[in-house]
Design an enzyme around this catalytic site. Structure first.
Site, PDB file in Angstrom:
ATOM      1  N   GLY A   1       9.467  20.478  29.620  1.00 22.03           N
ATOM      2  CA  GLY A   1       8.406  20.988  30.470  1.00 22.03           C
ATOM      3  C   GLY A   1       8.194  20.204  31.754  1.00 22.03           C
ATOM      4  O   GLY A   1       9.127  19.624  32.327  1.00 22.03           O
ATOM      5  N   SER A   2       6.953  20.149  32.200  1.00 24.99           N
ATOM      6  CA  SER A   2       6.618  19.688  33.547  1.00 24.99           C
ATOM      7  C   SER A   2       6.864  18.209  33.803  1.00 24.99           C
ATOM      8  O   SER A   2       6.722  17.765  34.950  1.00 24.99           O
ATOM      9  CB  SER A   2       5.150  20.015  33.849  1.00 24.99           C
ATOM     10  OG  SER A   2       4.943  21.408  33.847  1.00 24.99           O
ATOM     11  N   VAL A   3       7.224  17.431  32.785  1.00 26.33           N
ATOM     12  CA  VAL A   3       7.578  16.030  33.043  1.00 26.33           C
ATOM     13  C   VAL A   3       8.802  15.948  33.957  1.00 26.33           C
ATOM     14  O   VAL A   3       9.071  14.902  34.558  1.00 26.33           O
ATOM     15  CB  VAL A   3       7.852  15.278  31.720  1.00 26.33           C
ATOM     16  CG1 VAL A   3       6.571  15.090  30.929  1.00 26.33           C
ATOM     17  CG2 VAL A   3       8.903  16.005  30.882  1.00 26.33           C
ATOM     18  N   PHE A   4       9.545  17.053  34.105  1.00 24.72           N
ATOM     19  CA  PHE A   4      10.730  17.078  34.965  1.00 24.72           C
ATOM     20  C   PHE A   4      10.361  17.242  36.447  1.00 24.72           C
ATOM     21  O   PHE A   4      11.197  17.011  37.317  1.00 24.72           O
ATOM     22  CB  PHE A   4      11.650  18.227  34.547  1.00 24.72           C
ATOM     23  CG  PHE A   4      12.768  17.826  33.624  1.00 24.72           C
ATOM     24  CD1 PHE A   4      14.089  18.034  33.960  1.00 24.72           C
ATOM     25  CD2 PHE A   4      12.494  17.226  32.415  1.00 24.72           C
ATOM     26  CE1 PHE A   4      15.118  17.661  33.110  1.00 24.72           C
ATOM     27  CE2 PHE A   4      13.497  16.852  31.550  1.00 24.72           C
ATOM     28  CZ  PHE A   4      14.828  17.060  31.903  1.00 24.72           C
TER      29      PHE A   4
END
Length: 595
Positions: A312-315
């Site tokens: 998810g958005s940790v990228f």
């Protein structure tokens, strides 16, 4: 030899002239000859006795020396020689970075039977079934009365069990010495250690071999006699590891999660200070693998290394950092966030409507999928793939565990434009939490590549290849700190430790294909202290949910972030990090007279 005559003519004639008896001369010469012969024989005998005495002295001296040497050594049973390599049953200890024992050896015994030597097989079978309830009396009796001449009963027994078997008194029940592997801390660091079992076995020894984790990876080294018993020193800190597992276990309970993963890694050296996967197991009694299509339901499955997920958005921080590094934008560049964003039949939307545009910094703070996708389009698929490859996302990690090669990232078959956009916000590509820890460390430590390791590093580590400039790394840290102070990870603001990080919530894939609509993988990836980073922290929860603020919450900001905050709060002091206490505002201080 010239002999003296007994009757010399000259002396006989002279004696006759003097009127003496010539026979006395012959008698005297005979006596002298006999005395000379006796003296010679005596000298020869004395020489022989001297030689014989010297021989006996040397023989007794050699025997006495040997007896003295034997009396000065430790007694041991004589051993028969045999062809082939002997069983090596010595195995080095494993310790943490402070020398605390994680795995060691314990002397015990094995129990075996030789039925031809048994006196009362029925009594022996009955008593053994009483001592070891897992044994079947009927099967034992069948083995004892059949044609078998040897059988193992138990590979390991305790001293109390050994005494109980000894009290049976049957000569056909025998004991063999053993060296078993003992993990004194139970399930702590179980996935890292892995476990051990027996290889080749004999009645008087057994070969202890690693079956998983570092025990298997370093098996040859741990059994090598050339190391002279030197312990294998890992980078783990046992106190931090224990605290992490306690916090994750509590977080799983509170968030009703199916599983949890946690990693704390030195941002400069790649040393893994703590790494946990829950549920776990006791390596002293390692369970068997669970059969089925979903290996993650097994307690021996290592979610941190083998678990490959869309995170998810940790990228998103990778897309922002690469765009800044390429000179395409800076932190204050405005990005179009109008949505939904359309590509063919696909629609990319944001969790909230953030307005027509946001700065790059606010794209990260607010976690805009649309803004991140537009940054990715500026970068392009080839450059995105190359950048993620420089961070280690295109291959398994090289951490020292046999499970590492199985944690191979899942990449799109064709890195198309839609893949480019979805990967920028953590979908369409799967990787492990350990991959994420390596990448965050490489991006935020000043911009040099770091590879995770479980071995303690004795000194400074040479920096790896540069992935971004120091200024880009500083910009990324500032944006992640803003996510905590202003954005989706506000629960991660631990006073004194200046934590920065990013949340990520991804729908969990179904084993049969597609995604669940009510199950997620919630992840928080962070760094602390953000201004002068020392450690990377990763927390990931499998299917968490909690009821908060009047509704059911599954997003990482409500689930993974509070657990990560508690983890930092508990472990930072254990790692020697002193909290930075903000100074009081002088304008808020009132002077008081002492008079």
């Amino acid at each position: 030899m010239i002999r003296t005559p007994l009757r010399p003519l000259v002396r006989i004639l002279s004696a006759r002239d003097r009127g003496e008896n010539p026979d006395a001369i012959a008698a005297e010469n005979l006596r002298l000859r006999h005395e000379a012969m006796q003296d010679k024989a005596r000298a020869r005998a004395e020489g022989r006795l001297l030689v014989l005495g010297a021989f006996f002295f040397l023989a007794f001296a050699a025997i006495g020396t040997k007896m003295g040497a034997i009396s000065g050594t430790e007694a041991e049973e004589p051993r028969a020689t045999a062809a082939g390599n002997p069983i090596i049953n010595q195995r080095a200890d494993i310790t943490d970075r402070a020398g605390r024992v994680l795995a060691t050896n314990l002397e015990t015994h094995a129990l075996y039977a030789q039925p031809p030597q048994m006196i009362d097989p029925a009594h022996a079978a009955r008593e053994l079934a009483r001592i070891f309830p897992e044994l079947d009396e009927a099967e034992l009796l069948e083995d004892f009365t059949g044609e078998r001449r040897f059988l193992w009963i138990r590979r390991q027994i305790s001293p109390e069990q050994m005494q109980a078997v000894h009290d049976i008194g049957d000569p056909g029940l025998l004991f063999g010495p053993r060296e078993m592997r003992l993990y004194p801390n139970g399930p702590i660091a179980s996935h890292i250690l892995g476990g051990a079992s027996y290889g080749r076995e004999g009645v008087d020894s057994a070969e202890v071999i690693g079956v998983a984790g570092v025990e298997r990876y370093f098996d040859a080294w741990l059994r090598d006699p050339a190391n002279e018993g030197q312990a294998l020193e890992l980078s783990l800190d046992l106190t931090v590891q224990a605290a992490m597992e306690e916090v994750l276990s509590g977080g799983m309970t509170v968030m009703e999660a199916e599983g949890a993963t946690g990693i704390i890694m030195d941002i400069h050296t790649g040393e893994i200070v703590a790494m946990a996967s829950l549920p776990d197991f006791d390596p002293n009694d390692r369970p068997r693998p669970v059969l089925g299509n979903d290996p993650s339901i097994s307690p021996i499955f290592n979610r941190a290394v083998q678990g490959v997920y869309e995170l998810g958005s940790v990228f998103k921080i990778f897309a922002a950092a690469q765009a800044i590094e390429l000179g395409l934008v800076n932190a204050q560049t405005m990005i179009d966030t109008r949505g939904p964003m359309t590509w063919g039949r696909f629609r990319i939307r944001d969790f909230h409507d953030y307005g027509p545009e946001l700065t790059v910094r606010d794209v990260i703070v607010e976690s805009s999928n649309i803004g991140t996708s537009r940054l990715a389009l500026m970068i392009g698929a080839p450059r995105q793939r190359e950048f993620l490859g420089s961070l280690g996302f295109l291959e398994p990690t090289q951490v020292e565990m046999v499970e590492a090669p199985t944690g191979r990232p899942l990449l799109p078959a064709q890195w198309s434009e839609i893949s480019l956009m979805t990967i920028s916000y953590g979908h369409g590509m799967s990787s492990s939490p350990l991959h994420l820890a390596q990448a965050y460390a490489s991006l935020l430590n000043g911009g040099t590549r770091v590879d995770a390791t479980l071995l303690r590093q004795d000194g400074p580590v040479a920096p790896g290849p540069r992935v971004v400039s120091e200024s880009t790394s500083a910009d990324a840290r500032e944006m992640l700190r803003a996510v905590v102070t202003e954005g989706t990870a506000s629960f991660a603001d631990v006073p004194g430790y200046e934590l920065g990080g990013k949340t990520g919530t991804a729908d969990k894939p179904r084993p049969t294909g597609g995604y669940y609509t009510d199950r997620v993988i919630a992840t928080f990836a962070g760094v602390f202290p953000a201004s002068d980073p020392e450690y990377v922290v990763i927390v990931s929860l499998d299917e968490p949910e909690t009821f908060a603020a009047g509704e059911l919450r599954r997003t990482a900001g409500w689930t993974a972030v509070p657990v990560a905050a508690e983890l930092v709060r508990r472990t930072a002091p254990l790692m020697g990090l002193r909290p930075e206490i903000a100074a009081l505002d002088p304008e808020g201080v009132t002077a008081v007279s002492s008079n």
